[in-house]
Write a protein that holds these residues in place. Structure first.
Motif, short mmCIF file in Angstrom:
data_model
loop_
_atom_site.label_atom_id
_atom_site.label_comp_id
_atom_site.label_asym_id
_atom_site.label_seq_id
_atom_site.Cartn_x
_atom_site.Cartn_y
_atom_site.Cartn_z
N GLU A 136 0.84 -1.21 0.00
CA GLU A 136 0.00 0.00 0.00
C GLU A 136 0.86 1.25 0.00
N ASN A 137 1.95 1.24 0.78
CA ASN A 137 2.81 2.43 0.88
C ASN A 137 3.90 2.46 -0.19
N GLY A 138 3.87 1.49 -1.10
CA GLY A 138 4.84 1.48 -2.21
C GLY A 138 6.23 0.99 -1.84
N GLY A 139 6.45 0.61 -0.58
CA GLY A 139 7.79 0.24 -0.13
C GLY A 139 8.23 -1.11 -0.67
N THR A 140 9.57 -1.27 -0.77
CA THR A 140 10.15 -2.57 -1.16
C THR A 140 11.36 -2.85 -0.28
N PHE A 141 11.81 -4.10 -0.29
CA PHE A 141 13.09 -4.40 0.35
C PHE A 141 13.86 -5.40 -0.51
N ASP A 142 15.18 -5.43 -0.27
CA ASP A 142 16.06 -6.27 -1.10
C ASP A 142 16.14 -7.69 -0.56
N VAL A 143 16.20 -8.63 -1.49
CA VAL A 143 16.47 -10.02 -1.12
C VAL A 143 17.89 -10.32 -1.59
N LEU A 144 18.73 -10.81 -0.65
CA LEU A 144 20.15 -11.02 -0.96
C LEU A 144 20.48 -12.49 -1.13
N ASN A 145 21.50 -12.74 -1.93
CA ASN A 145 22.07 -14.09 -2.03
C ASN A 145 23.14 -14.20 -0.93
N ALA A 199 25.35 -16.28 -0.41
CA ALA A 199 26.65 -16.81 -0.85
C ALA A 199 27.51 -15.73 -1.50
N THR A 200 26.86 -14.68 -2.00
CA THR A 200 27.61 -13.67 -2.77
C THR A 200 27.36 -12.25 -2.30
N GLY A 201 26.33 -12.06 -1.50
CA GLY A 201 25.96 -10.71 -1.08
C GLY A 201 25.21 -9.93 -2.14
N GLU A 202 24.98 -10.53 -3.32
CA GLU A 202 24.29 -9.80 -4.41
C GLU A 202 22.80 -9.66 -4.12
N VAL A 203 22.23 -8.55 -4.66
CA VAL A 203 20.78 -8.37 -4.55
C VAL A 203 20.12 -9.21 -5.63
N LEU A 204 19.21 -10.09 -5.20
CA LEU A 204 18.52 -10.97 -6.16
C LEU A 204 17.25 -10.34 -6.70
N ALA A 205 16.55 -9.62 -5.82
CA ALA A 205 15.25 -9.06 -6.20
C ALA A 205 14.83 -8.03 -5.17
N LYS A 206 13.83 -7.24 -5.56
CA LYS A 206 13.16 -6.35 -4.61
C LYS A 206 11.75 -6.89 -4.44
N LEU A 235 -0.16 -15.90 4.95
CA LEU A 235 1.21 -16.34 5.19
C LEU A 235 2.15 -15.14 5.23
N LYS A 236 3.02 -15.15 6.26
CA LYS A 236 4.13 -14.18 6.28
C LYS A 236 5.44 -14.96 6.35
N PRO A 237 6.17 -15.02 5.24
CA PRO A 237 7.45 -15.75 5.26
C PRO A 237 8.54 -14.89 5.88
N ALA A 238 9.69 -15.52 6.16
CA ALA A 238 10.83 -14.78 6.71
C ALA A 238 11.32 -13.74 5.70
N GLU A 239 11.82 -12.64 6.21
CA GLU A 239 12.26 -11.55 5.33
C GLU A 239 13.46 -11.96 4.46
N ALA A 240 14.22 -12.98 4.90
CA ALA A 240 15.37 -13.42 4.10
C ALA A 240 14.95 -14.28 2.90
N LEU A 251 -0.59 -13.87 0.75
CA LEU A 251 0.83 -13.72 1.12
C LEU A 251 1.15 -12.26 1.40
N VAL A 252 1.69 -12.01 2.59
CA VAL A 252 2.17 -10.66 2.92
C VAL A 252 3.67 -10.77 3.18
N THR A 253 4.48 -10.11 2.34
CA THR A 253 5.92 -10.08 2.57
C THR A 253 6.23 -8.77 3.31
N ALA A 254 7.20 -8.83 4.22
CA ALA A 254 7.51 -7.62 4.98
C ALA A 254 8.94 -7.69 5.48
N CYS A 255 9.60 -6.54 5.46
CA CYS A 255 10.96 -6.45 5.96
C CYS A 255 10.94 -6.41 7.49
#
Ligand code: NAD
Length: 475
Positions: free
Chosen positions: A11-20, A22-29, A167-172, A196-200
């Protein structure tokens, strides 16, 4: 997020990064859901409940079969997503997808076996009938370490029973949850049944889960600290609760066991998921005169395990989930060494290129571990194996029971009598007797004491989502 059958941003337009990891790379928002989103999801689940709960068990079963088949079709893609966002080796990720799918299959069958009963009355003009009915809206919170199977272990029985879910999965690990919801959508499960509700930040979502009047049940897998806090709040609103929490498994080698066979089993289960498993052995008890033989076999197997990116062939040790996990392991190892433990192998973060960008800790073996060390009490959740020597005069079952946790325990012996006494005497919910994998969708999984309450899987698993209703009929 997936709410009322539609994919949505927060609703508020916010996103958060999902990291790998093993590499520290951002996989997705992914969408960073909050108060409004979770309310919308709970409302959707409540609206869908009357439709879903009034289907026949055979209809619900059919949807679960379809979802199972879709999981099988997408096994490789799901496993790859899991390895990327969670880090476990691809072969282990494939195993987890299979284990996760098994719950859909098992509960597709169990949906058809929700039996009530008739009870004889002492009055000739009275009949008793007991009916089992779904609880209503279920709020499910899942951890990152098994990001697919912890979802199906909750959702499959809830859906089979006729409940709807938020469902609320882990933020990682939200990406696995997103993929699972695509499967539920493709299986044409009616809109609003799975949300499904994802949340940081899990707190605002958690607050609604424990207090919103439409939510009738909270099912949680995660740490004991958070589980106790949420259970305390949910119980004030008389919500049903299931908790799958931390563990501190003893692994007991008796003096009649083959040390090589026992060491082989102990290594396999200890380093499963890089030690990030609730059933991971956290205290390995070995008769003092067998410690050298056991440790030699154990550490040679540990030294043969390759750490690295789970996508690379042959890797057995993936990364830990993040910097806090590394710090916890480092603290426990430093504490043990300060108090007299002996480092056999490992004992440090891996900083060789290219692993220095990820959260890798070398698989570690400690001997001379004693009861005053942090590692003897605290869950490690990392690749450290603490070996504890015991003497013939010691009551090793009492030593194993000396913990606030009560999830899994393992015993190696060739004596049936010893095996039975250990099985009966260990105060844990799951006991592996010469068996390092005492888990299955068909078997009840869960712990006692600080490891939680309730059971997942098996016929017990569906009862967690059912209410018992008594009818007294005057005839
Ligand atoms: P955690 O408790 O930090 O997080 C678990 C889940 O709870 C995550 O989804 C997280 O976002 C959520 N959460 C955290 N704080 C919350 C809050 N205030 N309100 C609402 N939700 C909140 O645990 P973790 O570190 O992610 O997971 C590891 C733990 O899970 C270990 O202790 C492990 O033993 C346990 N675990 C148990 C089982 C089991 O079946 N018994 C299975 C897997 C993991």
């Amino acid at each position: 997020m997936f709410i009322d059958g539609k994919w949505k941003e927060a609703e508020n337009g916010g996103t958060f990064d999902v990291l790998n990891p093993a590499t520290g790379e951002v996989l997705a928002k992914v969408a960073d859901g909050g108060h409004e989103d979770v309310i919308a999801a709970i409302n959707a689940a409540d609206k869908a409940f009357s439709v879903w709960s009034s289907l026949t068990a055979y209809q619900r079963s059919h949807y679960l079969y379809t979802a199972f088949q879709l999981m099988m079709d997408k096994k490789e893609d799901l496993a790859r997503t899991m390895t990327l966002e969670q880090g476990k080796p691809l072969a282990a990720a494939r195993n987890e997808v299979q284990y996760g799918a098994d719950f859909l299959l098992w509960f597709a069958e169990e949906a058809k076996r929700i039996y009530g009963q008739t009870i004889p009355s002492s009055r000739p003009d009275q009949r008793f009938i007991v009916l089992k009915q779904p609880l209503g809206v279920v709020a499910a919170i899942t951890p990152w370490n098994y990001p697919v199977s912890m979802i199906t272990r909750k959702l499959a029985p809830a859906l089979a029973a006729g409940c709807t879910v938020v469902l609320k999965p882990a933020e990682a690990t939200p990406l696995c949850a997103i993929e699972m919801c695509k499967i539920f959508q493709e299986a044409q499960i009616p809109e609003g049944v799975v949300n499904l509700v994802t949340a940081c930040d899990p707190k605002p979502v958690g607050e609604q889960f424990v207090s919103h009047p439409f939510v009738r049940k909270l099912t949680f897998t995660g740490s004991t600290k958070v589980g106790k806090m949420l259970a305390g709040k949910a119980s004030r609103h008389m919500k049903r609760i299931s908790l799958e929490l931390g563990g501190h498994a003893p692994f007991i080698v008796f003096d009649d066991a083959d040390p090589v066979h026992a060491a082989k089993g102990a290594v396999l289960v200890k380093f499963l998921n890089t030690g990030q498993a609730c059933i991971s052995p956290n205290r390995i008890f070995v008769p003092r005169h067998m410690v050298d033989a056991f440790t030699a076999e154990f550490s040679s197997r540990v030294n043969a395990m390759k750490a690295g990116n789970g996508m690379d062939p042959g890797v057995k040790i993936g990364p830990l989930v993040g910097p806090d996990a590394i710090a916890k392991v480092e603290n426990q190892v430093a504490d043990a060494l300060k108090k007299g433990a002996r480092l056999i192998t490992g004992g440090k973060r891996i900083m060789d290129s290219p692993l220095e960008k990820g959260y890798f800790y070398a698989p570690t073996v400690l001997t001379r571990v004693t009861q005053d060390m942090l590692i003897f009490r605290e869950e490690t959740f990392g690749p450290v194996a603490p070996i504890i020597a015991y003497d013939p005069a010691d009551d090793v079952i009492a030593m194993a029971n000396d913990t606030n946790y009560g999830l899994a325990a393992y015993v190696y012996t060739q004596s049936t009598s010893r095996a039975m006494r250990a099985f009966e005497g260990l105060r844990f919910g799951i006991i592996g007797i010469n068996d390092i994998n005492p888990t299955s969708a068909a078997a009840p999984f869960g712990g006692i004491k600080d490891s939680g309450m309730g059971r997942e899987g098996a016929k017990e698993g569906i009862n967690e989502y059912l209410e018992t209703k008594l009818g007294g009929f005057s005839v």
